[in-house]
Structure formats: C-alpha cells, structure tokens
Enzyme design. Structure first.
Site, PDB file in Angstrom:
ATOM      1  N   TYR A 267       0.842  -1.208   0.000  1.00  0.00           N
ATOM      2  CA  TYR A 267       0.000   0.000   0.000  1.00  0.00           C
ATOM      3  C   TYR A 267       0.875   1.256   0.000  1.00  0.00           C
ATOM      4  O   TYR A 267       1.807   1.391   0.788  1.00  0.00           O
ATOM      5  CB  TYR A 267      -0.955   0.029   1.196  1.00  0.00           C
ATOM      6  CG  TYR A 267      -2.054  -1.028   1.133  1.00  0.00           C
ATOM      7  CD1 TYR A 267      -2.267  -1.786  -0.020  1.00  0.00           C
ATOM      8  CD2 TYR A 267      -2.872  -1.266   2.227  1.00  0.00           C
ATOM      9  CE1 TYR A 267      -3.264  -2.753  -0.077  1.00  0.00           C
ATOM     10  CE2 TYR A 267      -3.880  -2.227   2.182  1.00  0.00           C
ATOM     11  CZ  TYR A 267      -4.057  -2.971   1.034  1.00  0.00           C
ATOM     12  OH  TYR A 267      -5.046  -3.925   0.987  1.00  0.00           O
TER      13      TYR A 267
ATOM     14  N   GLY B  55     -15.277  -0.156  -3.890  1.00  0.00           N
ATOM     15  CA  GLY B  55     -14.277   0.882  -4.135  1.00  0.00           C
ATOM     16  C   GLY B  55     -14.912   2.270  -4.258  1.00  0.00           C
ATOM     17  O   GLY B  55     -14.294   3.195  -4.780  1.00  0.00           O
TER      18      GLY B  55
HETATM   19  P1  NAP Z   1     -14.542   0.891  -0.226  1.00  0.00           P
HETATM   20  O1  NAP Z   1     -15.149   1.196   1.095  1.00  0.00           O
HETATM   21  O2  NAP Z   1     -15.267  -0.023  -1.145  1.00  0.00           O
HETATM   22  O3  NAP Z   1     -14.259   2.238  -1.027  1.00  0.00           O
HETATM   23  C1  NAP Z   1     -13.729   3.363  -0.366  1.00  0.00           C
HETATM   24  C2  NAP Z   1     -13.751   4.534  -1.325  1.00  0.00           C
HETATM   25  O4  NAP Z   1     -15.105   4.996  -1.430  1.00  0.00           O
HETATM   26  C3  NAP Z   1     -12.895   5.681  -0.825  1.00  0.00           C
HETATM   27  O5  NAP Z   1     -12.213   6.245  -1.931  1.00  0.00           O
HETATM   28  C4  NAP Z   1     -13.938   6.651  -0.286  1.00  0.00           C
HETATM   29  O6  NAP Z   1     -13.537   7.991  -0.392  1.00  0.00           O
HETATM   30  C5  NAP Z   1     -15.089   6.397  -1.236  1.00  0.00           C
HETATM   31  N1  NAP Z   1     -16.367   6.872  -0.693  1.00  0.00           N
HETATM   32  C6  NAP Z   1     -17.193   7.735  -1.323  1.00  0.00           C
HETATM   33  N2  NAP Z   1     -18.263   7.995  -0.566  1.00  0.00           N
HETATM   34  C7  NAP Z   1     -18.126   7.303   0.591  1.00  0.00           C
HETATM   35  C8  NAP Z   1     -18.921   7.176   1.755  1.00  0.00           C
HETATM   36  N3  NAP Z   1     -20.083   7.823   1.897  1.00  0.00           N
HETATM   37  N4  NAP Z   1     -18.495   6.382   2.738  1.00  0.00           N
HETATM   38  C9  NAP Z   1     -17.332   5.698   2.625  1.00  0.00           C
HETATM   39  N5  NAP Z   1     -16.520   5.793   1.530  1.00  0.00           N
HETATM   40  C10 NAP Z   1     -16.917   6.587   0.509  1.00  0.00           C
HETATM   41  O7  NAP Z   1     -13.126   0.296   0.142  1.00  0.00           O
HETATM   42  P2  NAP Z   1     -11.651   0.277  -0.527  1.00  0.00           P
HETATM   43  O8  NAP Z   1     -10.924   1.513  -0.158  1.00  0.00           O
HETATM   44  O9  NAP Z   1     -11.727  -0.064  -1.969  1.00  0.00           O
HETATM   45  O10 NAP Z   1     -11.049  -0.960   0.244  1.00  0.00           O
HETATM   46  C11 NAP Z   1     -11.156  -1.033   1.663  1.00  0.00           C
HETATM   47  C12 NAP Z   1      -9.992  -1.748   2.246  1.00  0.00           C
HETATM   48  O11 NAP Z   1      -9.957  -3.091   1.768  1.00  0.00           O
HETATM   49  C13 NAP Z   1      -8.607  -1.187   1.892  1.00  0.00           C
HETATM   50  O12 NAP Z   1      -8.231  -0.081   2.665  1.00  0.00           O
HETATM   51  C14 NAP Z   1      -7.742  -2.376   2.172  1.00  0.00           C
HETATM   52  O13 NAP Z   1      -7.495  -2.503   3.555  1.00  0.00           O
HETATM   53  C15 NAP Z   1      -8.620  -3.524   1.706  1.00  0.00           C
HETATM   54  N6  NAP Z   1      -8.310  -3.958   0.326  1.00  0.00           N
HETATM   55  C16 NAP Z   1      -7.724  -5.171   0.186  1.00  0.00           C
HETATM   56  C17 NAP Z   1      -7.448  -5.656  -1.074  1.00  0.00           C
HETATM   57  C18 NAP Z   1      -6.833  -7.023  -1.189  1.00  0.00           C
HETATM   58  O14 NAP Z   1      -6.422  -7.414  -2.289  1.00  0.00           O
HETATM   59  N7  NAP Z   1      -6.757  -7.769  -0.121  1.00  0.00           N
HETATM   60  C19 NAP Z   1      -7.739  -4.900  -2.224  1.00  0.00           C
HETATM   61  C20 NAP Z   1      -8.356  -3.651  -2.040  1.00  0.00           C
HETATM   62  C21 NAP Z   1      -8.639  -3.179  -0.760  1.00  0.00           C
HETATM   63  P3  NAP Z   1     -13.174   8.872   0.939  1.00  0.00           P
HETATM   64  O15 NAP Z   1     -11.864   8.370   1.414  1.00  0.00           O
HETATM   65  O16 NAP Z   1     -13.118  10.256   0.387  1.00  0.00           O
HETATM   66  O17 NAP Z   1     -14.280   8.682   1.932  1.00  0.00           O
END
Ligand code: NAP
Length: 304
Positions: free
Chosen positions: A61, A219
């Site tokens: 990351y 995402g």
């Molecule tokens: P997500 O919760 O699906 O998406 C988060 C994104 O949505 C952020 O850019 C966020 O922006 C945006 N967003 C827009 N409106 C929102 C709202 N009302 N509430 C919350 N978020 C909102 O999760 P993700 O970031 O893709 O993934 C979450 C976690 O999963 C990562 O941090 C990581 O730990 C893990 N992950 C693991 C893998 C793997 O291969 N194991 C791959 C991807 C992710 P803002 O920040 O501006 O709120």
C-alpha cells in the site's frame, strides 16, 4: 418478517482467540495525497475512538507502480512512534507476498525478509494478523507454510490469513500449516456477490476462517452507481437505510455483517467522519426479506 440475529459487539478471528470489532478500517489509500503524520494520526484515532479495533494494511500500500513500496506501513510506523499508546488499542493486520515487478513472491527467503521489513516499517514487534496478499503460483504451499509457521514461532506474527486465494489454494496452505489460518480476505460487496454462492464463504465457515471483506462499497462505486443493476442495488439499500436512519454506505456494511459467516467489512474511507460513521452498521437489524431483496437486486434476477 423474520429477523436475523443482531451483530455481536466483537468477532473472534478464527481459532486465534483474538477479539476484533465487527467492522475494520483499511489503509490502502492511507499514504496517498501526501498525507502528513498528524493527518494520518487523526484517521487512526477516528477509527479507534469509534470502537473499530481491526486495522488492515499491506506492504504494497502506497505503491504507485514505480515507487512507494511500504509507504502506508511506514506512515503508520510514524503515527505509532508519535503516539506509542495507540498500538495496544489495535489489532494490526498487514499483508505481504506481492513483489513488484515480479509480480508475486512467496519463496521462504523472501517471505522472511518481507515480514521483517513490515515489522521495521511499522515499528512494532508483532503483527497480529499476517495475510498472504495474493497467491504465488510458483510457491509450493508446504514451503509457504514453513516460512509462516517459523514467523509465528519467532513471535513476529500472532495469526495467519490469506487474501484473494481460490478455495483450493486456501485448502492446500491450510493443510500444511501447523498454526492454521484464521482469516480470508476476498472482495465482497453488494456489487460483488460471487462469494455468497461460489463456495468461498461456505469454505470459510467450514474451516473456521473469519472473512474480511475488501472494497465493501465496490471501491466507492456503490455511491455513484452507473448501470441499471448497480442503481437497483443502491435503491434497495437506500430503502432499508432510510427506515433505520443510516446512510447507504452503512447499510452496505450492515448487509455484509448480517451474513452467518461473520463477515468483517473493511471500511476504505480516509475521511474521519465517514470512518466513525461506519461503526453504526453494527446496530442495524435485518429481516430475511430485506437481506434477500438486496441480494436479488445484485443478482439482477430472482432466486429460483
Ligand atoms: P470501499 O469502502 O469499497 O471504497 C472506499 C472509497 O469509497 C474511498 O475512496 C472513499 O472515499 C469512497 N467513498 C465515497 N463515498 C463514501 C462514503 N459515503 N463512505 C465511505 N466511503 C466513501 O473500500 P476500498 O478503499 O476499496 O477498500 C477497503 C480496504 O480493503 C482497503 O483499505 C484495504 O485494507 C482492503 N483492500 C484489500 C485488497 C486485497 O487485495 N486484499 C484490495 C483492495 C482493498 P473517501 O476516502 O473520500 O471517503
């Protein structure tokens, strides 16, 4: 209307005895946008103050395709150096095994090196949950198991997990591990429902693995749905969310948490208010009718 069980205040990671909050916070996007140590500390504190104790990061990351490998772990290390008391309040999860530009390396020598490097970057003695990030097809699971068991025996890791493994890959690694797996981390969201019917969650329940759901909002796609199917999913979530006085994103987390495998969604937001808001999901109540209504919208067709 038949109600599903309420969400417990804590989940236990597999057989490890390690208690975690029923929702986690992830640091994939933590080291982006030149975030300062004080801004980073604000996010960590927002999660912990909201009762979110499982924090998920990875050595990759922060990597932008050319540089930055380890940046998210290093930023967390700086936060912990500035506020050492935070470490005892969190269950720290990280991952390794992706090695640009190879792309994957789970040879015993590399894994041992990667675990030590993660510990150093985060300035911690132990990683509570170490996950293999993506499977290395060229690594024999017995060799991977040997390297991981050695790190557990050395006290560098408390518990083990996998991410993005096929069911057969999970079973093969589990077979050779002395310590055993406690978690699996697939992508699961109301827009990504494969796990519900392809056997992955059934395997997690059978092996006693806690499923951690990555990208629980697709995402962010769930907040700006484009296709008719994605909009239908958002509409169902909005209906239930408004009945319970929560937001669509909270309803999405709650929907995942209501599954009997005890799914722990990983909040991806890097906004302190949105992180704290996510903790509301544990208070949602689900009926079978509402739960299935979201699934049917996501499938795009009725269940038989
Ligand atoms: P997500 O919760 O699906 O998406 C988060 C994104 O949505 C952020 O850019 C966020 O922006 C945006 N967003 C827009 N409106 C929102 C709202 N009302 N509430 C919350 N978020 C909102 O999760 P993700 O970031 O893709 O993934 C979450 C976690 O999963 C990562 O941090 C990581 O730990 C893990 N992950 C693991 C893998 C793997 O291969 N194991 C791959 C991807 C992710 P803002 O920040 O501006 O709120």
């Amino acid at each position: 209307m038949s109600e599903l069980p309420s969400i417990p205040a804590q989940r236990i990671l597999g057989h490890s005895g390690i208690a975690v909050s029923p929702i986690a916070w992830g640091m994939w996007r933590f080291a982006e946008d030149g975030r300062s140590v004080s801004e980073a500390a604000r996010l960590v504190n927002a999660a912990l103050d909201a009762g979110i104790t499982l924090l998920d990061t990875a050595d990759i990351y922060g990597f932008d395709g050319a540089s930055g490998f380890g940046d998210a772990e290093a930023l967390l290390g700086e936060v912990l150096a500035a506020e050492p008391g935070l470490r005892a309040r969190m269950v720290l999860a990280s991952k390794g095994g992706i090695r640009p530009p190879l792309p994957y390396d789970q040879s015993p020598a590399y894994l041992a090196e990667a675990i030590d490097a993660s510990l150093q970057r985060m300035r911690v003695d132990t990683i509570d949950l170490y996950q293999i990030h993506r499977p290395d097809i060229l690594a024999h699971p017995q060799e991977v198991a040997r390297a991981l068991d050695a790190a557990v025996a050395a006290g560098k890791i408390r518990a083990l997990g996998v991410s993005n493994f096929t069911m057969a890959q999970t079973e093969a690694l589990q077979h050779f591990l002395g310590t055993g797996l406690v978690a699996t981390q697939p992508e699961i969201s109301p827009l990504r429902i494969d796990c519900f019917e392809n056997g992955e969650l059934d395997q997690a329940m059978r092996l006693g693995l806690t499923p951690l759901a990555w990208s629980p909002l697709g995402g962010g796609q769930l907040l700006t749905p484009q296709s008719p199917r994605d909009r239908a999913v958002a509409e169902e979530l909005d209906r239930i969310a408004s009945e319970q006085g929560v937001s669509r994103s909270v309803a999405a987390y709650g929907w995942l948490m209501a599954h009997p495998a005890g799914i722990v969604p990983i909040i991806g937001s890097q906004n302190p208010e949105r992180i704290a808001e996510g903790a509301q999901a544990a208070g949602m109540r689900w009926t079978r009718q509402d739960w299935y209504a979201v699934l049917v919208a996501a499938r795009g067709e009725r269940l038989p």
